[in-house]
Design a protein around this motif. Structure first.
Motif, PDB file in Angstrom:
ATOM      1  N   VAL A  28     -39.225  16.412 -28.195  1.00 41.75           N
ATOM      2  CA  VAL A  28     -40.303  15.384 -28.034  1.00 41.75           C
ATOM      3  C   VAL A  28     -40.787  15.318 -26.615  1.00 41.75           C
ATOM      4  N   TYR A  29     -39.714  15.677 -25.468  1.00 41.80           N
ATOM      5  CA  TYR A  29     -40.164  15.936 -24.225  1.00 41.80           C
ATOM      6  C   TYR A  29     -41.007  17.011 -23.892  1.00 41.80           C
ATOM      7  N   ASN A  30     -40.642  18.261 -24.654  1.00 46.61           N
ATOM      8  CA  ASN A  30     -41.476  19.375 -24.338  1.00 46.61           C
ATOM      9  C   ASN A  30     -42.718  19.022 -24.991  1.00 46.61           C
ATOM     10  N   LEU A  31     -43.084  18.188 -25.996  1.00 46.36           N
ATOM     11  CA  LEU A  31     -44.283  17.999 -26.572  1.00 46.36           C
ATOM     12  C   LEU A  31     -45.243  16.787 -25.496  1.00 46.36           C
ATOM     13  N   VAL A  32     -44.431  16.038 -25.037  1.00 45.85           N
ATOM     14  CA  VAL A  32     -44.928  15.026 -24.178  1.00 45.85           C
ATOM     15  C   VAL A  32     -45.326  15.385 -23.003  1.00 45.85           C
ATOM     16  N   LYS A  33     -44.534  16.137 -22.430  1.00 41.64           N
ATOM     17  CA  LYS A  33     -44.657  16.531 -21.116  1.00 41.64           C
ATOM     18  C   LYS A  33     -45.835  17.133 -20.626  1.00 41.64           C
ATOM     19  N   PRO A  34     -46.538  18.106 -21.536  1.00 47.00           N
ATOM     20  CA  PRO A  34     -48.102  18.538 -21.122  1.00 47.00           C
ATOM     21  C   PRO A  34     -49.002  17.344 -21.120  1.00 47.00           C
ATOM     22  N   ILE A  35     -48.997  16.651 -21.900  1.00 47.52           N
ATOM     23  CA  ILE A  35     -49.829  15.543 -22.235  1.00 47.52           C
ATOM     24  C   ILE A  35     -49.763  14.402 -21.033  1.00 47.52           C
ATOM     25  N   LEU A  36     -48.468  14.150 -20.582  1.00 48.96           N
ATOM     26  CA  LEU A  36     -48.261  13.295 -19.373  1.00 48.96           C
ATOM     27  C   LEU A  36     -48.794  13.958 -18.034  1.00 48.96           C
ATOM     28  N   THR A  37     -48.471  15.496 -17.888  1.00 52.10           N
ATOM     29  CA  THR A  37     -48.745  15.926 -16.846  1.00 52.10           C
ATOM     30  C   THR A  37     -50.372  16.122 -16.695  1.00 52.10           C
ATOM     31  N   HIS A  38     -50.904  16.527 -17.767  1.00 55.20           N
ATOM     32  CA  HIS A  38     -52.379  16.380 -17.777  1.00 55.20           C
ATOM     33  C   HIS A  38     -52.827  14.892 -17.294  1.00 55.20           C
TER      34      HIS A  38
END
Length: 142
Positions: A28-38
């Motif tokens: 979940v972290y790997n899926l959500v991290k790019p979204i949060l970073t963007h």
């Protein structure tokens, strides 16, 4: 260790849940991290863009005021304009570096100059020229 078979199944069930969570959380972290970073980058870019717009508006406001101050040198006018823009941006929660603010002031000055508002050059009044009229310098009694 285990008193009955139920304890074994409970233990295996707990280990399974723990193993599942150990796999799920990083996934979940790997899926959500790019979204949060963007999202964070977009917010930061919007804030910087807004700061640049506010800075340019402030520079456009102060440059004409500085241009009419004949008691200040050109460099002093620019320094004062940079100081003004920087203090107003800081007061409004924007943090731009001095080189960026200097560029905004220069851009505002160039726009002001193109619009015909530049008064740095001294006003030159042309010297009166002598005009010789036909009655002067000619002998009408010849």
């Amino acid at each position: 260790m285990f008193s009955n078979i139920t304890d074994v199944f409970n233990w295996l069930n707990n280990v399974g849940v723990f193993a599942f969570l150990m796999v799920l959380i990083p996934a979940v972290y790997n899926l959500v991290k790019p979204i949060l970073t963007h999202k964070v980058q977009t917010e930061k870019n919007a804030h910087v863009k807004q700061g640049l717009e506010v800075g340019l508006n402030l520079a456009n406001t102060i440059v004409p005021e500085m241009a009419v101050m004949a008691g200040l040198s050109l460099s002093d006018r620019k320094k004062e304009a940079i100081r003004f823009v920087n203090s107003q941006l800081t007061a409004n929660g924007f943090d731009l570096d001095i080189q960026t603010i200097s560029g905004l002031v220069e851009k505002a000055y160039q726009a002001y100059k193109v619009a015909g508002g530049d008064n740095h050059a001294p006003v030159v009044t042309p010297a009166p020229t002598e005009v010789i009229t036909p009655s002067e310098g000619t002998d009408s009694n010849d």
